[in-house]
Design a protein around this motif. Structure first.
Motif, short mmCIF file in Angstrom:
data_model
loop_
_atom_site.label_atom_id
_atom_site.label_comp_id
_atom_site.label_asym_id
_atom_site.label_seq_id
_atom_site.Cartn_x
_atom_site.Cartn_y
_atom_site.Cartn_z
N ARG A 435 0.85 -1.21 0.00
CA ARG A 435 0.00 0.00 0.00
C ARG A 435 0.88 1.25 0.00
N ALA A 436 1.94 1.21 0.82
CA ALA A 436 2.83 2.37 0.90
C ALA A 436 3.61 2.54 -0.41
N LEU A 437 4.03 1.41 -1.00
CA LEU A 437 4.82 1.49 -2.24
C LEU A 437 4.01 2.08 -3.40
N ALA A 438 2.69 1.86 -3.36
CA ALA A 438 1.83 2.36 -4.44
C ALA A 438 1.89 3.89 -4.52
N LYS A 439 2.28 4.53 -3.42
CA LYS A 439 2.32 6.00 -3.42
C LYS A 439 3.69 6.54 -3.84
N THR A 440 4.61 5.65 -4.17
CA THR A 440 5.97 6.10 -4.50
C THR A 440 6.21 6.16 -6.01
N ALA A 441 7.31 6.82 -6.35
CA ALA A 441 7.69 6.96 -7.77
C ALA A 441 7.93 5.60 -8.43
N TRP A 442 8.32 4.59 -7.63
CA TRP A 442 8.66 3.29 -8.23
C TRP A 442 7.46 2.63 -8.89
N ALA A 443 6.26 2.99 -8.37
CA ALA A 443 5.05 2.36 -8.91
C ALA A 443 4.61 3.05 -10.20
N ALA A 444 5.29 4.16 -10.56
CA ALA A 444 4.90 4.86 -11.80
C ALA A 444 5.24 3.98 -13.01
N GLY A 445 4.82 4.44 -14.18
CA GLY A 445 4.93 3.59 -15.38
C GLY A 445 6.32 3.52 -15.98
N TRP A 449 14.76 -2.46 -12.35
CA TRP A 449 15.18 -3.69 -11.68
C TRP A 449 14.54 -3.82 -10.30
N TYR A 450 13.75 -2.81 -9.91
CA TYR A 450 13.08 -2.84 -8.62
C TYR A 450 11.81 -3.68 -8.64
N LYS A 451 11.35 -4.03 -9.84
CA LYS A 451 10.07 -4.74 -9.88
C LYS A 451 10.05 -5.89 -10.87
N THR A 452 9.03 -6.76 -10.67
CA THR A 452 8.91 -7.93 -11.54
C THR A 452 8.28 -7.51 -12.87
N ALA A 453 8.26 -8.45 -13.81
CA ALA A 453 7.68 -8.16 -15.12
C ALA A 453 6.22 -7.75 -14.98
N SER A 454 5.54 -8.28 -13.94
CA SER A 454 4.12 -7.92 -13.78
C SER A 454 3.95 -6.61 -13.03
N GLY A 455 5.04 -5.99 -12.60
CA GLY A 455 4.94 -4.66 -12.00
C GLY A 455 4.96 -4.62 -10.48
N LYS A 456 5.09 -5.77 -9.81
CA LYS A 456 5.13 -5.76 -8.34
C LYS A 456 6.52 -5.29 -7.88
N VAL A 457 6.56 -4.29 -7.02
CA VAL A 457 7.86 -3.80 -6.52
C VAL A 457 8.32 -4.77 -5.43
N THR A 458 9.33 -5.56 -5.76
CA THR A 458 9.81 -6.59 -4.82
C THR A 458 11.13 -6.20 -4.17
N ASN A 459 11.76 -5.15 -4.68
CA ASN A 459 13.11 -4.89 -4.20
C ASN A 459 13.24 -3.74 -3.21
N ASN A 460 12.35 -2.74 -3.33
CA ASN A 460 12.58 -1.54 -2.53
C ASN A 460 11.77 -1.46 -1.25
N TRP A 461 12.39 -0.89 -0.25
CA TRP A 461 11.71 -0.54 0.99
C TRP A 461 10.80 0.65 0.69
N SER A 462 9.70 0.73 1.42
CA SER A 462 8.65 1.67 1.03
C SER A 462 8.76 3.05 1.66
N GLY A 463 9.72 3.26 2.55
CA GLY A 463 9.67 4.54 3.25
C GLY A 463 11.02 5.04 3.70
#
Ligand code: NAP
Length: 488
Positions: A435-445, A449-463
């Motif tokens: 939920r917190a990651l969705a508000k960050t720049a990483w979730a933008a389009g 290397w921070y996310k999987t092919a499907s777009g889930k951010v698996t690498n970065n801490w959210s805050g």
């Protein structure tokens, strides 16, 4: 304390930090298994020309081992490697390291409460606790380009730099333009005949403002260690506050982006090249690159940035979709790492034979990035969702090491067979994190290397890292099950 065996995987920053903390806790029954012949992890592997840290050195060191001798604000790789070797020597870690030993598989024997490890050479080992320090950037990614097998020149990845190969006077093609590429391109550009950079997406670049520490400054750091400590804290908070720039569309993100645009305009006079170098996604979505010489090197006569996609590799170079063939004597892959599969290719089997790679089919996740339900006594360092875009990863690693050593002490002191994080705790934690990651720049389009092919951010801490520090200060043992069936 403790005669139960601990296996630490990797003699990089995470592994060494764990070993030091264990020794300080009076636990000496550990072995570090390192696949290379030298310690240092990523700082051993990445020896390409110009390799240096992109976090200021006063902060890019262990908090308990400040180094007054850094030559520059952003130290070069050989110095970091020497620093780590010095720490290993000082804390007596060398007798604990088994070099040239790659752990290929680990499976948990529930009845015995131990991990059975198998090395790549086929040797069987046992440990009561496994601490993985294999990092997120340890397996080079080389894209499977059509025709690659036909290439007649030399080729290597930036993390496996061929120092025996002289690039002087050659036509060189570099694939990729990330953090590694921007460090070696300015170094090799003056040496080669022609340098072609195949850029798939542009990156935001800001100035590094690197400088050398004077002898006088170093003397003062030695004489008054408090000065170095103050500088460390200053750098820490300066970087920490930058996290405000990673909230999508925040005031600071707009300011950072404006600053990056101004830097681009000030350093690249050619409007067409400026256009090519302007990213089409918000700043922070991919790693923000810092450099004082990358843009400048792109203005050289013998350097070209090509954006037409790669069509195929041909015997003498690379053909792009616009039909051009870019001649190459050497092809350098600056194409990053396999980042989202974490412990792979180590095959890890937990309780009931469950496989970690299957558990992580939809994207890796862990509790605090450290523990995974169903895999008792396995602790991950720099695991899922613990990478940063704004601060020093060594800070995060020290938080994790402090946490893991407390878990190990609890295991040993209470003679518990094992600790296994509860699935509910892991699920709750990850729901909040995403939920917190969705508000960050990483979730933008953008892809990164921070996310999987499907777009889930698996690498970065959210805050903020202070928040992570607070959460990892003391383990909540109620979030763990122990092996004897009794609740903690
Ligand atoms: P990276 O940031 O993942 O960059 C890989 C580059 O290769 C990108 O430009 C990517 O393009 C390109 N690429 C990948 N596959 C491709 C393909 N099939 N065709 C064309 N281009 C392709 O890797 P990196 O530069 O090695 O850096 C990785 C991370 O390591 C950094 O973000 C940083 O955290 C760390 N690092 C740190 C330092 C430091 O401290 N100084 C230095 C180097 C690296 P796209 O952008 O389009 O995907």
């Amino acid at each position: 304390m403790g005669s139960r065996r601990i296996a630490i995987l990797g003699a990089g920053i995470s592994g060494l930090c764990t070993a030091i903390a264990l020794k300080r806790a009076g636990i000496h029954s550990f072995t570090i298994y390192e696949k290379s012949d030298k310690l240092g992890g990523t700082w051993y592997d990445n020896s390409y020309p110009g390799a240096a840290c992109d976090v200021p050195s006063p902060l890019y060191s262990f908090s308990f081992e400040p180094n007054p001798d850094w030559s520059r604000m952003f130290s070069p790789q050989p110095e970091i490697q020497r620093y780590l070797a010095g720490c290993a020597e000082k804390y007596g870690l060398l007798p604990h390291i088994r070099f040239g030993t790659e752990v290929a598989a680990a499976s948990f024997d529930e009845a015995a409460g131990t991990w059975r490890l198998r090395t790549a050479a086929g040797e069987s080992l046992e440990a009561d606790v496994v601490v993985s320090g294999t990092g997120q950037l340890n397996r080079p990614h080389v894209p499977d380009l059509p025709g690659l097998g036909d290439f007649e020149g030399a080729q290597f990845h930036s993390a496996r730099w061929d120092h025996g190969h002289d690039l002087s006077g050659e036509n060189v093609v570099v694939v990729g333009n990330g953090a590694s590429a921007i460090q070696f391109i300015p170094q090799i550009a003056p040496q080669v005949k022609r340098l072609t950079i195949l850029q798939r997406s542009a990156n935001w670049v800001i100035p590094r403002q690197d400088f050398a520490f004077s002898e006088r400054a170093k003397q003062r750091f030695r004489r008054f260690p408090v000065l170095l400590r103050m500088l460390r804290w200053f750098v820490y908070w300066q970087l920490e506050l930058r996290f405000f720039g990673f909230f999508r569309d925040s005031w600071l993100s707009r300011r950072l982006e404006r600053g990056a645009r101004e830097y681009l305009e000030a350093t690249i006079p050619d409007p067409a090249l400026r256009e090519v170098l302007t990213p089409d996604y918000p700043i922070g979505c991919k790693r923000i690159l810092i450099s004082d010489d990358y843009y400048q090197s792109l203005c050289r006569e013998n350097v070209e940035v090509v954006t037409s996609p790669i069509e195929r590799v041909v015997p003498g170079g690379v053909r792009t979709a616009d039909g051009r063939v870019h001649p190459a004597d050497t092809l350098i892959f600056a194409t990053g790492f396999e980042t989202t599969s974490f412990l792979a290719p180590i095959q890890v089997e937990g309780l009931g034979g469950r496989k970690l790679e299957e558990e992580w089919r939809e994207g890796a996740e862990a509790y605090l990035g450290v523990a995974v339900a169903g895999f008792p006594n396995l602790f991950l360092l720099y695991g899922p969702n613990t990478n940063l875009g704004h601060n020093s990863i060594i800070f995060m690693i020290e938080c994790q090491v402090g946490y893991v050593v407390q878990c190990i002490r609890e295991l040993f002191a209470r003679d518990l067979p094992w600790l296994d994080v509860r699935r509910e705790a892991q699920t709750r934690y990850n729901a909040e994190l995403q939920r917190a990651l969705a508000k960050t720049a990483w979730a933008a389009g953008c892809s990164s290397w921070y996310k999987t092919a499907s777009g889930k951010v698996t690498n970065n801490w959210s805050g903020f890292t202070v928040d992570y520090w607070r959460r990892t200060l003391h383990p909540r043992f109620a979030d763990f099950r122990k092996g004897s069936g009794l609740e903690l």
